[in-house]
Motif scaffolding. Structure first.
Motif, PDB file in Angstrom:
ATOM      1  N   GLY A  47       0.862  -1.327   0.069  1.00 18.45           N
ATOM      2  CA  GLY A  47      -0.037   0.035  -0.043  1.00 18.45           C
ATOM      3  C   GLY A  47       0.796   1.266   0.119  1.00 18.45           C
ATOM      4  O   GLY A  47       1.988   1.134  -0.055  1.00 18.45           O
ATOM      5  N   ASP A  48       0.173   2.415  -0.334  1.00 23.72           N
ATOM      6  CA  ASP A  48       0.603   3.680  -0.466  1.00 23.72           C
ATOM      7  C   ASP A  48       1.729   3.563  -1.679  1.00 23.72           C
ATOM      8  O   ASP A  48       2.731   4.137  -1.283  1.00 23.72           O
ATOM      9  CB  ASP A  48       1.196   4.272   0.866  1.00 23.72           C
ATOM     10  N   LEU A  49       1.201   3.380  -2.777  1.00 20.82           N
ATOM     11  CA  LEU A  49       2.181   3.479  -3.835  1.00 20.82           C
ATOM     12  C   LEU A  49       2.326   4.959  -4.131  1.00 20.82           C
ATOM     13  O   LEU A  49       3.559   5.199  -4.576  1.00 20.82           O
ATOM     14  CB  LEU A  49       1.442   2.689  -5.044  1.00 20.82           C
ATOM     15  N   TYR A  50       1.352   5.581  -3.959  1.00 21.14           N
ATOM     16  CA  TYR A  50       1.685   7.241  -4.307  1.00 21.14           C
ATOM     17  C   TYR A  50       1.427   7.825  -3.006  1.00 21.14           C
ATOM     18  O   TYR A  50       0.908   7.299  -1.933  1.00 21.14           O
ATOM     19  CB  TYR A  50       0.587   7.615  -5.436  1.00 21.14           C
ATOM     20  N   ASP A  51       1.895   9.201  -2.923  1.00 18.90           N
ATOM     21  CA  ASP A  51       1.500  10.116  -2.014  1.00 18.90           C
ATOM     22  C   ASP A  51       0.344  10.586  -1.742  1.00 18.90           C
ATOM     23  O   ASP A  51      -0.070  11.270  -0.823  1.00 18.90           O
ATOM     24  CB  ASP A  51       2.639  11.130  -1.767  1.00 18.90           C
ATOM     25  N   ARG A  52      -0.414  10.932  -3.198  1.00 21.13           N
ATOM     26  CA  ARG A  52      -1.611  11.496  -3.396  1.00 21.13           C
ATOM     27  C   ARG A  52      -2.683  10.886  -3.918  1.00 21.13           C
ATOM     28  O   ARG A  52      -2.109   9.978  -4.866  1.00 21.13           O
ATOM     29  CB  ARG A  52      -1.163  12.878  -3.896  1.00 21.13           C
ATOM     30  N   GLY A  53      -3.761  11.080  -3.652  1.00 15.92           N
ATOM     31  CA  GLY A  53      -4.893  10.286  -4.559  1.00 15.92           C
ATOM     32  C   GLY A  53      -4.744  10.811  -6.038  1.00 15.92           C
ATOM     33  O   GLY A  53      -5.113   9.764  -6.952  1.00 15.92           O
ATOM     34  N   VAL A  54      -4.572  11.950  -6.413  1.00 15.81           N
ATOM     35  CA  VAL A  54      -4.310  12.515  -7.572  1.00 15.81           C
ATOM     36  C   VAL A  54      -2.684  12.697  -7.730  1.00 15.81           C
ATOM     37  O   VAL A  54      -2.576  13.818  -7.643  1.00 15.81           O
ATOM     38  CB  VAL A  54      -5.203  13.707  -7.900  1.00 15.81           C
ATOM     39  N   PRO A  55      -2.009  11.664  -7.963  1.00 15.23           N
ATOM     40  CA  PRO A  55      -0.556  11.927  -8.179  1.00 15.23           C
ATOM     41  C   PRO A  55      -0.096  12.798  -9.429  1.00 15.23           C
ATOM     42  O   PRO A  55      -1.025  12.803 -10.374  1.00 15.23           O
ATOM     43  CB  PRO A  55       0.129  10.800  -8.378  1.00 15.23           C
ATOM     44  N   ALA A  56       0.943  13.689  -9.293  1.00 14.91           N
ATOM     45  CA  ALA A  56       1.611  14.368 -10.647  1.00 14.91           C
ATOM     46  C   ALA A  56       1.956  13.573 -11.789  1.00 14.91           C
ATOM     47  O   ALA A  56       2.105  12.232 -11.323  1.00 14.91           O
ATOM     48  CB  ALA A  56       2.659  15.272 -10.036  1.00 14.91           C
ATOM     49  N   ILE A  57       1.970  14.229 -12.683  1.00 17.82           N
ATOM     50  CA  ILE A  57       2.431  13.190 -14.141  1.00 17.82           C
ATOM     51  C   ILE A  57       3.719  12.701 -13.710  1.00 17.82           C
ATOM     52  O   ILE A  57       3.813  11.431 -14.269  1.00 17.82           O
ATOM     53  CB  ILE A  57       2.118  14.382 -15.286  1.00 17.82           C
ATOM     54  N   LEU A  62       7.065   7.877 -12.973  1.00 18.91           N
ATOM     55  CA  LEU A  62       7.981   7.280 -12.585  1.00 18.91           C
ATOM     56  C   LEU A  62       7.628   5.880 -12.101  1.00 18.91           C
ATOM     57  O   LEU A  62       8.480   4.738 -11.909  1.00 18.91           O
ATOM     58  CB  LEU A  62       8.655   7.772 -11.311  1.00 18.91           C
ATOM     59  N   PHE A  63       6.309   5.538 -11.359  1.00 15.00           N
ATOM     60  CA  PHE A  63       5.717   4.532 -11.272  1.00 15.00           C
ATOM     61  C   PHE A  63       5.643   3.461 -12.185  1.00 15.00           C
ATOM     62  O   PHE A  63       6.017   2.361 -12.183  1.00 15.00           O
ATOM     63  CB  PHE A  63       4.227   4.854 -10.281  1.00 15.00           C
ATOM     64  N   ASN A  64       5.109   4.332 -13.294  1.00 11.07           N
ATOM     65  CA  ASN A  64       5.023   3.141 -14.738  1.00 11.07           C
ATOM     66  C   ASN A  64       6.337   2.547 -15.008  1.00 11.07           C
ATOM     67  O   ASN A  64       6.490   1.336 -15.217  1.00 11.07           O
ATOM     68  CB  ASN A  64       4.377   3.949 -15.773  1.00 11.07           C
ATOM     69  N   LYS A  65       7.318   3.397 -15.032  1.00 14.39           N
ATOM     70  CA  LYS A  65       8.708   2.948 -15.344  1.00 14.39           C
ATOM     71  C   LYS A  65       9.318   2.021 -14.564  1.00 14.39           C
ATOM     72  O   LYS A  65       9.968   0.820 -14.926  1.00 14.39           O
ATOM     73  CB  LYS A  65       9.848   4.071 -15.290  1.00 14.39           C
ATOM     74  N   LYS A  66       8.948   2.153 -13.089  1.00  7.94           N
ATOM     75  CA  LYS A  66       9.783   1.053 -12.137  1.00  7.94           C
ATOM     76  C   LYS A  66       8.846  -0.267 -12.269  1.00  7.94           C
ATOM     77  O   LYS A  66       9.219  -1.281 -12.104  1.00  7.94           O
ATOM     78  CB  LYS A  66       9.686   1.601 -10.771  1.00  7.94           C
TER      79      LYS A  66
END
Length: 375
Positions: A47-57, A62-66
């Motif tokens: 859990g908590d992949l992102y820091d915000r519910g609407v993450p910045a582009i 970065l998430f997609n790349k990893k």
């Protein structure tokens, strides 16, 4: 089999306004390299992949790349859930075909009861949820608290247990007996913000996210992985890393990560901070919280120091910190007069009362108490 347990990536998080994407990319690269080196069968992200519910582009990129590096390039199965910082609706997009490459991303309570089976283990992926969601799912109006909801959730999971396999729960919540730090968002649901660890006894291992300190809970089989980076100055003494768990006996080993830029508190005078022989001897590229020993006013202080210390988080006066520490001690003092005097004596002299002094104190307080009674 062996699996790697991590959580609380918080991709896109900022530290006192500083972007952490470089640091996060480096930490995720270290996790991937470790997973490959140790030849784990799967990677759990609690859990908590992102820091915000609407993450910045740039956070999404970065998430997609990893994820591509973990799942497609290195063929690592991913067992992933949404946390309280994530938007379950947004993360849910694409999950039907993600699972075709063994990227299992559960974002809805309804998904939690279908286990993911890998070799000898059933993994139950329980995303962050609130009691009302369990109330609707089970059609039970008596579910008002997180603990009550978890009773029903675990009972439903237990009904799906294969007795020939091991059982692992992946979840994101506050377990009873844990300790929090400044960078975590407290979850308060239905007047209760924790799940009793006794409810989790049916599992062989519980891989938790939400708390950023891997030592937040001492328990034989319930474990927080902690965050991969320090997300607050209060975490500067913590060691960040991940766990690798062996399902044969559920032994676990902690593997520390080395931050690209660490978080540190630096105590020095203004003159020292400007001296080349001082700042060239320290890792001045780190995220620094400075405790300044000077008492006088220094014009344009922050801007001058940021020219030398590019990741300067903040400045506080050391005498102010000491006063705050003293206030905390006063607040924590006991209400018993003898203990107040004893603690005060120790603080002022760095010594303890002698036997004679303790006798004098007892007699003095007794005499005082009698005078008060007469009044």
């Amino acid at each position: 089999m062996r699996f790697l347990h991590t959580a609380d990536w918080h991709i896109g998080k900022k530290l006192n306004g500083f972007d952490l994407l470089l640091e996060q990319a480096d930490a995720l690269d270290q996790i991937l390299a470790l997973a490959v080196k140790e030849q784990v069968t799967a990677v759990v992200v609690a859990g908590d992949l992102y820091d915000r519910g609407v993450p910045a582009i740039d956070a999404v990129q970065l998430f997609n790349k990893k994820i591509i590096a973990f799942n497609l390039q290195n063929k690592l199965p991913l067992l992933t859930i949404s946390g309280n910082h994530d938007s379950s609706e947004r993360l849910n997009f694409g999950t039907p075909w993600f699972s075709q490459t063994a990227f299992h991303l559960h974002t809805e309570l309804t998904q939690a009861f279908q286990p993911i089976v890998i070799e000898d283990t059933q993994f139950f992926l329980l995303p962050y949820f609130e009691p009302f969601q369990a109330r609707l799912y089970f059609e039970d109006e008596s579910i008002k608290t997180l603990a009550k909801a978890m009773e029903r959730v675990i009972a439903a999971m237990t009904a799906r247990f294969d007795p020939q396999k091991k059982h692992v729960l992946v979840a994101h919540f506050f377990a009873a007996g844990s300790s929090q730090s400044d960078s975590e968002t407290k979850i308060m649901v239905g007047g209760l913000d924790s799940v009793p660890v006794d409810l989790l006894a049916v599992f062989d291992y519980v891989a938790l996210g939400h708390l950023h300190n891997h030592q937040a809970l001492k328990h034989p089989f319930v474990q927080y992985s902690g965050a991969p980076l320090k997300y607050a100055v209060s975490e500067e003494k913590q060691t960040k890393g991940v766990y690798i768990v062996d399902t044969q006996d559920f032994s676990r080993s902690f593997y520390p990560l080395k931050p690209l830029h660490d978080v540190r508190t630096l105590t020095a005078s203004y003159e020292e901070l400007l001296a080349p022989e001082f700042y060239q001897s320290i890792p001045r590229e780190d995220f620094l919280q400075i405790q300044l020993t000077n008492r006088g006013v220094i014009p344009n202080l922050m801007n001058q120091l940021r020219n030398i210390y590019p990741r300067l988080l903040g400045i506080e006066r050391l005498n102010q910190v000491q006063r705050e520490n003293q206030l905390e001690k006063v607040k924590k003092r006991a209400d018993v007069p003898a203990e107040i005097v004893t603690e005060f004596f120790a603080e002022m002299t760095n010594e303890t009362l002698t036997t004679s002094q303790e006798d004098w104190l007892a007699k003095g307080l007794q005499a005082t108490s009698k005078q008060v009674e007469k009044l």
